[in-house]
Design an enzyme around this catalytic site. Structure first.
Site, PDB file in Angstrom:
ATOM      1  N   LYS A 148     -23.621   2.374 -15.036  1.00 50.37           N
ATOM      2  CA  LYS A 148     -24.547   1.276 -14.770  1.00 50.37           C
ATOM      3  C   LYS A 148     -24.924   0.453 -16.002  1.00 50.37           C
ATOM      4  O   LYS A 148     -25.360  -0.695 -15.869  1.00 50.37           O
ATOM      5  CB  LYS A 148     -25.815   1.822 -14.105  1.00 50.37           C
ATOM      6  CG  LYS A 148     -25.635   2.279 -12.665  1.00 50.37           C
ATOM      7  CD  LYS A 148     -25.463   1.116 -11.718  1.00 50.37           C
ATOM      8  CE  LYS A 148     -25.575   1.556 -10.262  1.00 50.37           C
ATOM      9  NZ  LYS A 148     -25.488   0.411  -9.323  1.00 50.37           N
ATOM     10  N   SER A 157     -18.512   8.080 -11.515  1.00 47.04           N
ATOM     11  CA  SER A 157     -19.460   7.048 -11.912  1.00 47.04           C
ATOM     12  C   SER A 157     -20.589   7.549 -12.804  1.00 47.04           C
ATOM     13  O   SER A 157     -21.217   6.764 -13.517  1.00 47.04           O
ATOM     14  CB  SER A 157     -20.044   6.360 -10.675  1.00 47.04           C
ATOM     15  OG  SER A 157     -20.594   7.323  -9.788  1.00 47.04           O
TER      16      SER A 157
END
Length: 321
Positions: A51, A303
């Protein structure tokens, strides 16, 4: 719709601030997943998740005057850490609106980088309303976790790295939550290597994009229920849906049981920690939903690695697969 040029410009913009994560060849996972396994593990980022790429790109796109008003986001965890870290690097304020049941590891990360944390309800709509209020009342700039072209382009920069490290990749599979990550990845991959398969995996308990593809339009789910806390968005974002329809070849929904098995496999055989959302593409292959062949060079995007230690203890105490 974001373009390859947007992703390439994002890479140049954020390069000084992020980690160029390695692409790991992990033969120990080949037999279980049925292909030649490569892991793109974004857990090696400073915040432990991808992110930071999108948050940094958005923050750097703003003027100094805009940043002076502060950044705000509504997020369940990793994006919030990304915004807090971006604000820390750029010496501006960050307000984080996060749920009352936030992952404690992610909460600690938000605070570590100076984020001003506000706990608001358990529904995304509640957090989004509070973020909108802060924008209106204090002039803060919202950094949306997925419904922002700068954020999606930033996330796609990891795919540029993948294709540099493995030009003959057969496929790139990634998790789907709000859709920003898979949109950015698919834009980069299809822009540079159209023959490479792009694959998205989401939880069966939050199948907003698989259902939307079947319906031919973005849908709102009545409810979501999944262990994958980073993918609990209850609707398909229209802009990301358009990108997914055009550039993502395959979508799969995976049960939580397979997500847990994938996490255990990654820990015991792959020797890496992946949070539930991160394990989705591996779970798709492990369950047999994602078709692969032994000769395929398959890249699985992990991720993030910000898993709750209590969950890891529970999973590992269950024994071998």
């Amino acid at each position: 719709m974001i373009t390859l040029q947007d992703v390439q410009e994002a890479r140049a913009r954020i390069a000084p601030y992020i980690v160029r994560t390695p692409l790991l060849r992990v033969p120990a996972l080949d037999e279980a997943l049925g292909c030649q396994v490569y892991l793109k593990h974004e857990g090696f980022q400073t915040i432990g998740a991808f992110k930071i790429r999108g948050a940094m790109n958005k923050a750097l796109s703003l003027t100094e005057e805009e940043r002076a008003h502060g950044l705000v986001c509504a997020s369940s965890g990793n994006h919030a850490q990304g915004v807090a870290y971006a604000a820390h690097l750029l010496s501006c304020r960050a307000k984080i609106v996060t749920p009352t049941n936030v992952n404690p590891v992610k909460l600690a990360g938000m605070k570590k980088w100076g984020g001003e944390v506000e706990l608001v309800g358990t529904l995304a709509s509640q957090r989004e309303a509070r973020a909108a209020q802060l924008v209106a009342e204090e002039g803060m700039v919202e950094v949306h976790p997925y419904a922002d072209p700068y954020v999606a382009a930033g996330q796609g920069t990891l795919a540029l790295e993948v294709l540099e490290d493995l030009p003959d990749a057969s496929l790139v599979a990634a998790p789907m939550g709000g859709g920003g990550l898979i949109s950015g990845i698919a834009t980069a991959v299809k822009g540079l290597a159209p023959c490479v398969r792009t694959v998205g995996a989401e939880p069966s308990g939050a199948p907003r994009y698989t259902r939307s593809r079947a319906a031919g339009k973005p849908l709102q789910l009545e409810s979501v229920d999944t262990i994958a806390d980073g993918t609990r968005t209850d609707h398909a974002d229209p802009d990301n849906f358009a990108v997914i329809q055009e550039r993502v070849d395959e979508l799969y929904a995976v049960d939580d049981a397979w997500i847990e098995k994938a996490m255990v496999l990654l820990m015991t055989k792959g020797k890496v920690i992946a949070e539930p959302s991160s394990a989705l593409p591996v779970a798709a292959a492990l369950s047999g939903a994602l078709p692969v062949k032994p000769e395929d060079k398959a890249v699985f995007v992990l991720s993030g690695g910000n898993a709750d230690p209590a969950l890891l203890v529970r999973l590992l105490s269950g024994g071998e697969l």
